[in-house]
Motif scaffolding. Structure first.
Motif, short mmCIF file in Angstrom:
data_model
loop_
_atom_site.label_atom_id
_atom_site.label_comp_id
_atom_site.label_asym_id
_atom_site.label_seq_id
_atom_site.Cartn_x
_atom_site.Cartn_y
_atom_site.Cartn_z
N GLU A 150 6.98 73.84 20.47
CA GLU A 150 6.99 72.99 19.70
C GLU A 150 8.85 73.28 19.80
O GLU A 150 9.71 74.10 20.17
N ASN A 201 4.65 54.25 15.17
CA ASN A 201 5.38 54.54 16.36
C ASN A 201 4.58 54.53 17.59
O ASN A 201 4.25 55.52 18.05
N LEU A 258 13.12 58.81 14.00
CA LEU A 258 11.74 58.76 14.57
C LEU A 258 11.98 57.41 15.30
O LEU A 258 11.11 57.43 15.91
N ASP A 259 12.33 56.33 14.83
CA ASP A 259 12.43 55.50 15.70
C ASP A 259 12.44 55.50 17.37
O ASP A 259 12.25 55.36 18.36
N ALA A 260 13.36 56.52 17.56
CA ALA A 260 14.23 57.09 18.39
C ALA A 260 12.98 58.02 19.83
O ALA A 260 13.10 58.56 20.41
N GLY A 261 12.08 58.89 18.46
CA GLY A 261 10.93 59.17 19.06
C GLY A 261 10.94 60.89 18.45
O GLY A 261 9.75 61.36 19.17
N ASN A 312 5.86 56.53 26.54
CA ASN A 312 6.32 57.75 27.36
C ASN A 312 5.52 58.73 28.03
O ASN A 312 5.81 58.73 29.33
N LYS A 366 1.27 64.44 23.56
CA LYS A 366 2.19 65.83 22.81
C LYS A 366 1.70 67.60 23.22
O LYS A 366 2.30 68.08 22.87
N SER A 392 12.49 62.87 23.84
CA SER A 392 11.68 62.00 23.57
C SER A 392 10.70 60.67 24.88
O SER A 392 9.72 60.98 25.49
N ILE A 397 5.91 67.90 24.47
CA ILE A 397 5.18 68.81 22.67
C ILE A 397 6.44 68.30 22.22
O ILE A 397 7.59 67.36 22.20
N PRO A 398 5.44 68.62 20.71
CA PRO A 398 6.25 68.05 19.51
C PRO A 398 8.15 68.46 19.45
O PRO A 398 8.27 69.23 20.15
N PHE A 399 8.68 67.92 19.24
CA PHE A 399 9.96 68.13 18.47
C PHE A 399 10.30 67.18 17.53
O PHE A 399 9.59 66.72 16.23
N GLY A 446 5.53 68.15 4.44
CA GLY A 446 4.08 68.45 5.03
C GLY A 446 4.75 70.11 5.40
O GLY A 446 3.64 70.68 6.51
N GLU A 447 5.93 70.42 5.84
CA GLU A 447 6.26 71.43 5.79
C GLU A 447 7.50 71.80 5.36
O GLU A 447 8.00 71.80 5.36
N PHE A 468 5.41 64.03 8.91
CA PHE A 468 6.67 63.42 9.40
C PHE A 468 7.68 64.28 8.68
O PHE A 468 8.99 64.84 8.95
N ARG A 497 6.51 55.10 20.71
CA ARG A 497 7.06 55.70 21.51
C ARG A 497 6.44 56.60 22.31
O ARG A 497 6.92 57.31 23.65
N ASP A 532 9.34 63.82 16.55
CA ASP A 532 7.72 63.64 16.04
C ASP A 532 8.18 64.05 14.73
O ASP A 532 7.07 63.04 14.07
N LYS A 533 9.00 64.98 13.96
CA LYS A 533 8.88 65.30 12.26
C LYS A 533 11.50 64.97 12.19
O LYS A 533 11.23 65.55 13.07
#
Lengths: 251, 196
Positions: free
Chosen positions: A46, B11, A93-96, B17, B181, A70, A75-77, A166-167, A124, B13, A98-99
């Motif tokens: 990540e 979402n 979050l809307d911009a992409g 993508n 992902k 994004s 991979i998740p970011f 969540g973490e 998230f 997105r 993941d958390k």
């Protein structure tokens, strides 16, 4: 079984990364997307992007950067830095992203964790805790460790979990930047008390340090900046060496 | 043209993508006519199963999707809705795959935390969806519920128990993990889906 995660952390100011001067073979080390892509290719599990910009204009720049990340990185970011409200989180979050990672704002307004988890799900919400030992007690701090709060680490981490985090991303401000390793006893106690994943941050100076926090310290993930940015070791080399130590990593 | 089904579950997105990176043409839609005439249908989704199912019913898509004859790929909640039922919100779902979706049981001693979050392996791969990939490939998961093993299991993952990492039957496919992902492995799976 789920793998232990290795997470490079990139500090971003005005849309550009501020570390990474020795990154081999990269034309523009300031390009946060290119640097992140390179880490992803090396096997990073990540990425964390921390916005250290203080200005309002900088926030807009960061949001546009998150959109690019994004679009280009697979991979998740996680994004963090200056997230103080549900609206800030929603924008990222809307911009992409993941958390999102929240720190001071969660201490100021713990209910923010509840509303974020209710709206977007616990997965998230990363709650970052910067703590240091004061008179033998682990105390959560703000302002890069300069301001102690009235929250004790373990109690605050448990509360964050109950509110829906969540973490937990825990940084020992006594160890951060020292390259002298992590306080593994403290990490192990956190793991004992929490049922959510713990990300270890601050203090990694060697492969052994990271191996120790993932085993003795029972951390689920290790986040590091300097050892990667300054070319001390690549993500791939680190993971291969961890694998040789029988640590379950994705290689 | 791939129809990415937008039924108001979070979402989209990341999925958009990933489809764009794979070079496919797509449309994001909840319109049954558009979905019925698409070459391929992608059913994503994050969130809670029973409310996601309610959203599908509201748009009438619960009747459209099981009748599709083109390749359909459900991701995460999208895949769970293609199973028979879910413990989450105790809901009956589309019934395309004859299996139940059950919650993970946390086990601190065994290191089982819920949600199951991070990279894990898929084994016993048994579908053209995984063409070019080997057993033991790493994929990214974020979920608290997962489908049991059944006749339609095309990939397995271990986390406290063995569950269906992916399901397949005729033209229907689903992954519990997030190919969008999952780095190069995920990209391969999405490309495979485009050429099924």
């Amino acid at each position: 079984m789920v793998a232990k995660r290795i997470i490079p952390c990139l500090d971003v100011k005005d849309g550009r990364t501020v570390k990474g001067v020795n990154f081999v073979g990269l034309q523009d080390v300031g390009d946060a997307v290119e640097l992140g892509k390179r880490y992803a290719e090396q096997g990073a599990d990540e990425l964390v992007y921390l916005d250290i910009t203080a200005t309002h204009e900088g926030r807009g720049t960061f949001t546009r950067l998150v959109e690019r990340i994004s679009a280009e990185i697979d991979i998740p970011f996680t994004v963090g830095g200056g997230i103080g409200s549900l609206e800030d989180a929603a924008r990222l979050l809307d911009a992409g992203a993941d958390k999102i990672s929240i720190n001071s704002a969660a201490i100021r307004t713990p209910e923010l964790i509840d509303s974020l988890a209710a709206k977007y799900g616990s997965q998230f919400v990363v709650v970052a805790i910067d703590a240091k030992q004061i008179d033998g007690r682990w105390v959560a701090t703000t302002h890069g460790g300069r301001k102690p709060t009235d929250r004790e680490l373990f109690e605050w981490a448990r509360e964050a979990q109950e509110r829906g985090a969540g973490e937990i991303l825990f940084t020992s401000m006594d160890h951060d930047g020292t390259k002298a390793g992590y306080p593994c006893d403290t990490f192990a106690r956190l793991a004992e008390e929490l049922s959510i994943p713990i990300i270890a941050s601050g203090g990694a100076g060697s492969v052994e340090d990271i191996a120790e926090v993932l085993t003795t310290g029972r951390a689920d993930a290790a986040l590091a900046a300097s050892i990667f940015h300054y070319g001390q070791i690549t993500v791939r080399e680190l993971k291969e060496q961890l694998k040789l130590k029988n640590i379950n990593v994705r290689v | 043209m791939i129809a990415i089904v937008d039924y108001n579950t979070g979402n989209l997105r990341s999925v958009i993508n990933a489809v764009r990176r794979a070079g496919a043409e797509y449309v994001v839609t909840a319109d049954r006519g558009v979905i019925e005439s698409a070459d391929r249908v992608l059913l994503p989704g994050v969130g809670e199963a029973s409310s996601a199912m309610a959203n599908l019913r509201e748009t009438g898509l619960d009747e459209v999707i099981p009748r599709l004859t083109v390749p359909v790929l459900g991701i995460c909640i999208g895949m769970q809705l293609m199973c028979a039922g879910s413990e989450e919100g105790n809901v009956r779902t589309l019934g395309i795959f004859p299996t139940e979706v059950r919650r993970f049981v946390a086990d601190r001693k065994a290191g089982i935390k819920v949600p199951h979050m991070g990279w894990n392996t898929i084994t016993e791969l048994n579908s053209p969806l995984f063409r070019g990939l080997d057993s033991g490939a790493w994929v990214y998961y974020v979920h608290s519920f997962a489908p049991d093993i059944c006749d339609c299991t095309i990939a397995r993952t271990e986390y406290g128990r063995t569950f269906s990492g992916a399901l397949g039957r005729d033209n229907f496919f689903g992954t519990q993990f997030h190919p969008e992902k999952s780095g190069t492995v995920g990209e391969q799976i999405i490309k495979n889906f485009m050429t099924l």
